[in-house]
Design a protein around this motif. Structure first.
Motif, PDB file in Angstrom:
ATOM      1  N   THR A   2      70.696 -19.147  21.802  1.00 14.51           N
ATOM      2  CA  THR A   2      72.118 -18.965  22.059  1.00 14.51           C
ATOM      3  C   THR A   2      72.487 -19.560  23.417  1.00 14.51           C
ATOM      4  O   THR A   2      71.781 -19.383  24.396  1.00 14.51           O
ATOM      5  CB  THR A   2      72.490 -17.482  22.036  1.00 14.51           C
ATOM      6  OG1 THR A   2      72.135 -16.930  20.763  1.00 14.51           O
ATOM      7  CG2 THR A   2      73.979 -17.278  22.259  1.00 14.51           C
ATOM      8  N   GLU A   3      73.617 -20.280  23.444  1.00 21.43           N
ATOM      9  CA  GLU A   3      74.130 -20.832  24.694  1.00 21.43           C
ATOM     10  C   GLU A   3      75.000 -19.785  25.370  1.00 21.43           C
ATOM     11  O   GLU A   3      75.917 -19.237  24.757  1.00 21.43           O
ATOM     12  CB  GLU A   3      74.963 -22.078  24.396  1.00 21.43           C
ATOM     13  CG  GLU A   3      75.643 -22.675  25.617  1.00 21.43           C
ATOM     14  CD  GLU A   3      76.598 -23.795  25.252  1.00 21.43           C
ATOM     15  OE1 GLU A   3      76.488 -24.875  25.858  1.00 21.43           O
ATOM     16  OE2 GLU A   3      77.460 -23.599  24.362  1.00 21.43           O
ATOM     17  N   TYR A   4      74.716 -19.506  26.640  1.00 17.37           N
ATOM     18  CA  TYR A   4      75.496 -18.531  27.403  1.00 17.37           C
ATOM     19  C   TYR A   4      76.196 -19.231  28.557  1.00 17.37           C
ATOM     20  O   TYR A   4      75.555 -19.890  29.389  1.00 17.37           O
ATOM     21  CB  TYR A   4      74.608 -17.410  27.941  1.00 17.37           C
ATOM     22  CG  TYR A   4      74.243 -16.387  26.897  1.00 17.37           C
ATOM     23  CD1 TYR A   4      75.094 -15.319  26.607  1.00 17.37           C
ATOM     24  CD2 TYR A   4      73.049 -16.492  26.175  1.00 17.37           C
ATOM     25  CE1 TYR A   4      74.780 -14.389  25.635  1.00 17.37           C
ATOM     26  CE2 TYR A   4      72.716 -15.562  25.194  1.00 17.37           C
ATOM     27  CZ  TYR A   4      73.586 -14.513  24.927  1.00 17.37           C
ATOM     28  OH  TYR A   4      73.281 -13.600  23.966  1.00 17.37           O
ATOM     29  N   LEU A   5      77.527 -19.099  28.580  1.00 14.50           N
ATOM     30  CA  LEU A   5      78.348 -19.642  29.652  1.00 14.50           C
ATOM     31  C   LEU A   5      79.004 -18.501  30.411  1.00 14.50           C
ATOM     32  O   LEU A   5      79.166 -17.404  29.879  1.00 14.50           O
ATOM     33  CB  LEU A   5      79.437 -20.567  29.094  1.00 14.50           C
ATOM     34  CG  LEU A   5      78.997 -21.701  28.168  1.00 14.50           C
ATOM     35  CD1 LEU A   5      80.217 -22.453  27.650  1.00 14.50           C
ATOM     36  CD2 LEU A   5      78.044 -22.664  28.879  1.00 14.50           C
ATOM     37  N   ASP A 110      73.422 -20.960  30.834  1.00  9.52           N
ATOM     38  CA  ASP A 110      73.382 -22.369  30.454  1.00  9.52           C
ATOM     39  C   ASP A 110      74.508 -23.179  31.078  1.00  9.52           C
ATOM     40  O   ASP A 110      74.435 -24.408  31.105  1.00  9.52           O
ATOM     41  CB  ASP A 110      73.437 -22.502  28.932  1.00  9.52           C
ATOM     42  CG  ASP A 110      72.267 -21.807  28.270  1.00  9.52           C
ATOM     43  OD1 ASP A 110      71.128 -22.271  28.453  1.00  9.52           O
ATOM     44  OD2 ASP A 110      72.486 -20.791  27.580  1.00  9.52           O
ATOM     45  N   ARG A 138      75.614 -26.846  32.266  1.00 10.41           N
ATOM     46  CA  ARG A 138      76.767 -27.462  31.617  1.00 10.41           C
ATOM     47  C   ARG A 138      78.025 -26.911  32.259  1.00 10.41           C
ATOM     48  O   ARG A 138      78.101 -25.713  32.575  1.00 10.41           O
ATOM     49  CB  ARG A 138      76.767 -27.158  30.113  1.00 10.41           C
ATOM     50  CG  ARG A 138      77.998 -27.719  29.384  1.00 10.41           C
ATOM     51  CD  ARG A 138      78.034 -27.286  27.926  1.00 10.41           C
ATOM     52  NE  ARG A 138      76.909 -27.838  27.182  1.00 10.41           N
ATOM     53  CZ  ARG A 138      76.870 -29.066  26.676  1.00 10.41           C
ATOM     54  NH1 ARG A 138      77.909 -29.870  26.863  1.00 10.41           N
ATOM     55  NH2 ARG A 138      75.820 -29.490  26.004  1.00 10.41           N
ATOM     56  N   ARG A 167      76.687 -33.689  31.739  1.00 12.09           N
ATOM     57  CA  ARG A 167      76.744 -32.217  31.633  1.00 12.09           C
ATOM     58  C   ARG A 167      78.166 -31.668  31.443  1.00 12.09           C
ATOM     59  O   ARG A 167      78.361 -30.463  31.454  1.00 12.09           O
ATOM     60  CB  ARG A 167      76.121 -31.583  32.881  1.00 12.09           C
ATOM     61  CG  ARG A 167      74.632 -31.826  32.981  1.00 12.09           C
ATOM     62  CD  ARG A 167      74.000 -31.081  34.136  1.00 12.09           C
ATOM     63  NE  ARG A 167      74.333 -31.671  35.432  1.00 12.09           N
ATOM     64  CZ  ARG A 167      74.978 -31.049  36.394  1.00 12.09           C
ATOM     65  NH1 ARG A 167      75.420 -29.805  36.210  1.00 12.09           N
ATOM     66  NH2 ARG A 167      75.223 -31.638  37.557  1.00 12.09           N
ATOM     67  N   ARG A 297      79.894 -25.364  15.324  1.00 14.33           N
ATOM     68  CA  ARG A 297      79.257 -24.155  15.841  1.00 14.33           C
ATOM     69  C   ARG A 297      80.311 -23.098  16.171  1.00 14.33           C
ATOM     70  O   ARG A 297      81.458 -23.425  16.484  1.00 14.33           O
ATOM     71  CB  ARG A 297      78.444 -24.477  17.084  1.00 14.33           C
ATOM     72  CG  ARG A 297      77.236 -25.360  16.825  1.00 14.33           C
ATOM     73  CD  ARG A 297      76.761 -26.052  18.083  1.00 14.33           C
ATOM     74  NE  ARG A 297      76.645 -25.117  19.201  1.00 14.33           N
ATOM     75  CZ  ARG A 297      76.665 -25.488  20.473  1.00 14.33           C
ATOM     76  NH1 ARG A 297      76.845 -26.767  20.795  1.00 14.33           N
ATOM     77  NH2 ARG A 297      76.539 -24.591  21.428  1.00 14.33           N
ATOM     78  N   ASP A 375      76.475 -18.928  18.150  1.00 16.90           N
ATOM     79  CA  ASP A 375      75.417 -19.448  19.020  1.00 16.90           C
ATOM     80  C   ASP A 375      75.926 -19.908  20.378  1.00 16.90           C
ATOM     81  O   ASP A 375      75.199 -20.552  21.137  1.00 16.90           O
ATOM     82  CB  ASP A 375      74.637 -20.576  18.341  1.00 16.90           C
ATOM     83  CG  ASP A 375      75.516 -21.734  17.924  1.00 16.90           C
ATOM     84  OD1 ASP A 375      76.694 -21.776  18.334  1.00 16.90           O
ATOM     85  OD2 ASP A 375      75.023 -22.602  17.178  1.00 16.90           O
ATOM     86  N   THR A 376      77.186 -19.573  20.720  1.00 15.50           N
ATOM     87  CA  THR A 376      77.712 -19.778  22.065  1.00 15.50           C
ATOM     88  C   THR A 376      78.463 -18.521  22.476  1.00 15.50           C
ATOM     89  O   THR A 376      79.314 -18.042  21.718  1.00 15.50           O
ATOM     90  CB  THR A 376      78.666 -20.982  22.136  1.00 15.50           C
ATOM     91  OG1 THR A 376      77.936 -22.183  21.893  1.00 15.50           O
ATOM     92  CG2 THR A 376      79.324 -21.081  23.501  1.00 15.50           C
ATOM     93  N   ASP A 400      68.462 -12.551  24.125  1.00 15.28           N
ATOM     94  CA  ASP A 400      67.872 -13.748  23.521  1.00 15.28           C
ATOM     95  C   ASP A 400      66.408 -13.851  23.929  1.00 15.28           C
ATOM     96  O   ASP A 400      66.006 -14.761  24.647  1.00 15.28           O
ATOM     97  CB  ASP A 400      68.656 -14.984  23.988  1.00 15.28           C
ATOM     98  CG  ASP A 400      68.216 -16.257  23.284  1.00 15.28           C
ATOM     99  OD1 ASP A 400      67.551 -16.164  22.240  1.00 15.28           O
ATOM    100  OD2 ASP A 400      68.540 -17.347  23.790  1.00 15.28           O
ATOM    101  N   ARG A 404      64.552 -17.046  25.944  1.00 15.27           N
ATOM    102  CA  ARG A 404      64.601 -16.866  27.403  1.00 15.27           C
ATOM    103  C   ARG A 404      63.416 -16.087  27.962  1.00 15.27           C
ATOM    104  O   ARG A 404      63.484 -15.585  29.065  1.00 15.27           O
ATOM    105  CB  ARG A 404      65.913 -16.173  27.782  1.00 15.27           C
ATOM    106  CG  ARG A 404      67.093 -17.032  27.427  1.00 15.27           C
ATOM    107  CD  ARG A 404      68.432 -16.406  27.648  1.00 15.27           C
ATOM    108  NE  ARG A 404      69.455 -17.235  27.053  1.00 15.27           N
ATOM    109  CZ  ARG A 404      69.990 -18.310  27.638  1.00 15.27           C
ATOM    110  NH1 ARG A 404      69.620 -18.633  28.847  1.00 15.27           N
ATOM    111  NH2 ARG A 404      70.891 -19.029  27.026  1.00 15.27           N
TER     112      ARG A 404
END
Length: 411
Positions: A2-5, A110, A138, A167, A297, A375-376, A400, A404
């Protein structure tokens, strides 16, 4: 994985629920004017101390005058306090923002989101600063399609992609407030906003060349477009503006028009929580993207208040709630169950529904999102610096664990 912002602050920051009492990244004190003659002579003094290369101590200046050099009185000028003082020992809003960005990268997130905020910092400036301050994260810039032409947005992004090794991401703020649109002179309304956004992305991708193209003066690469909102003749980037990855496109919104835009042009569609959950919206997005022959996504944006125990987390919520609403029902009146709470808007967050609980409880809900196909995840919390570190140190590896948790390399 999973992308975490992390959503960055756009109007200052702080611990208080009342936004007017959050003073990180801004200050309300006027800055004293200094006599120009003394400035030229290198004799700037405040409170009687000469400028010897070290930062002088600026006192609080009233509405009338300030004492300079212990005797001469000059009028205080009101200067925008949101300006970084670069003298030694000073700390300004850029430094505060840099700490949050740096913490997000160090803590294992991320990336970060530079949000579109008509009354806050300009997201493009924040995004550029964040890219400069990081090496791996990113950076997603949230902006309105009406801010400029898609060719200009693409050119700015090409430079940022080149400087940051690819990025940068885009998030288009299509469904904005009507008052905001009027203040910007934007007359496009309703579903026409999504039609314009579709043209914006079509043109931006059309002039973009991910493969290197040799420079050839002012010649483009033959991209022509005649639309309702944009026209391009012989567009297309060459030279140093070519050979770069196009920014990942994040879109949002719950309407059919918003989902159709993502199905045709988006890479990630970011939802906000609803009392009914996300299942119906996820199903509709999948159906629309499959009909368009694409895979999009899914993401979700949620504020979080997570602590060691559930009791501690709810105590934090209740303290902030009572700061704003000392009388009447408590914060738990808006508890939706399963760790979701519907009072975040009242505490100054863009989203109404977020997660409250122990680290394990919040991580369980984040894992449930992943199981559902999300997944974000865009997280937020204030004060940002402390909450970023909490998320990185206590939450992400629980949410995650596969992606991670470091594992011993096998021969």
């Amino acid at each position: 994985m999973t992308e975490y912002l992390w959503r960055l602050p756009s109007r200052g920051d702080g611990r208080r629920a009342d936004a007017g009492l959050r003073h990180r990244g801004r200050s309300g004190s006027p800055i004293p004017a200094v006599d120009a003659e003394r400035n030229r002579a290198g004799r700037n003094v405040i409170g009687g101390a000469p400028d010897n290369g070290r930062a002088p101590a600026l006192g609080v200046v009233g509405a009338g005058s300030a004492e300079v050099g212990g005797s001469a009185s000059v009028e205080a000028r009101s200067v925008d306090p949101a300006v970084t003082d670069v003298r030694a020992g000073r700390f300004g809003p850029f430094d505060d923002l840099h700490q949050v960005v740096h913490a997000a990268e160090l803590s294992g997130l991320d990336g970060v989101l530079a949000s579109y905020d008509p009354a806050g910092e300009e997201s493009w400036i924040v995004a550029g600063a964040a890219l400069r301050a990081t090496r791996h994260a990113r950076v997603v810039v949230d902006f309105h399609p009406g801010f400029g032409t898609p060719v200009y947005a693409a050119k700015v992004s090409a430079s940022l992609q080149r400087f940051s090794a690819g990025r940068l991401g885009w998030r288009l703020a299509v469904d904005t407030d009507a008052d905001d649109a009027r203040q910007r002179g934007d007359r496009v309304t309703g579903d026409d906003r999504y039609a314009r956004a579709a043209e914006f992305l079509t043109v931006a991708r059309g002039v973009w060349n991910e493969n290197p193209v040799p420079a050839a003066g002012f010649r483009g690469t033959g991209f022509d477009y005649a639309g309702e909102y944009y026209d391009v003749i012989d567009g297309g980037f060459r030279g140093i503006l070519s050979g770069l990855p196009f920014p990942a496109v994040y879109l949002s919104g719950d309407s059919t028009a918003a989902l159709e835009l993502s199905a045709r042009h988006g890479d990630v569609h970011v939802f906000t929580e609803t009392p009914q959950g996300l299942d119906a919206s996820l199903t509709e997005l999948r159906a629309l993207s499959a009909a368009a022959g694409r895979t999009v996504r899914a993401g979700v944006e949620v504020p979080v208040i997570a602590r060691e125990t559930e009791t501690e987390a709810w105590a934090r919520v209740e303290r902030q709630w009572r700061e704003l609403y000392p009388d009447g029902p408590g914060a738990e009146a808006l508890d939706l169950g399963d760790g979701r709470w519907a009072g975040f808007t009242q505490l100054g967050y863009p989203q109404a529904i977020g997660l409250v609980g122990s680290y394990e409880q919040v991580a369980r809900q984040l894992r449930a999102y992943a199981t559902a196909g999300v997944d974000t995840v865009v997280l937020s919390g204030h004060p940002h610096l402390e909450e970023v570190y909490r998320a990185g140190e206590h939450l992400l590896f629980l949410a995650d664990p596969t992606g991670r948790t470091l594992k011993e390399a096998t021969a």
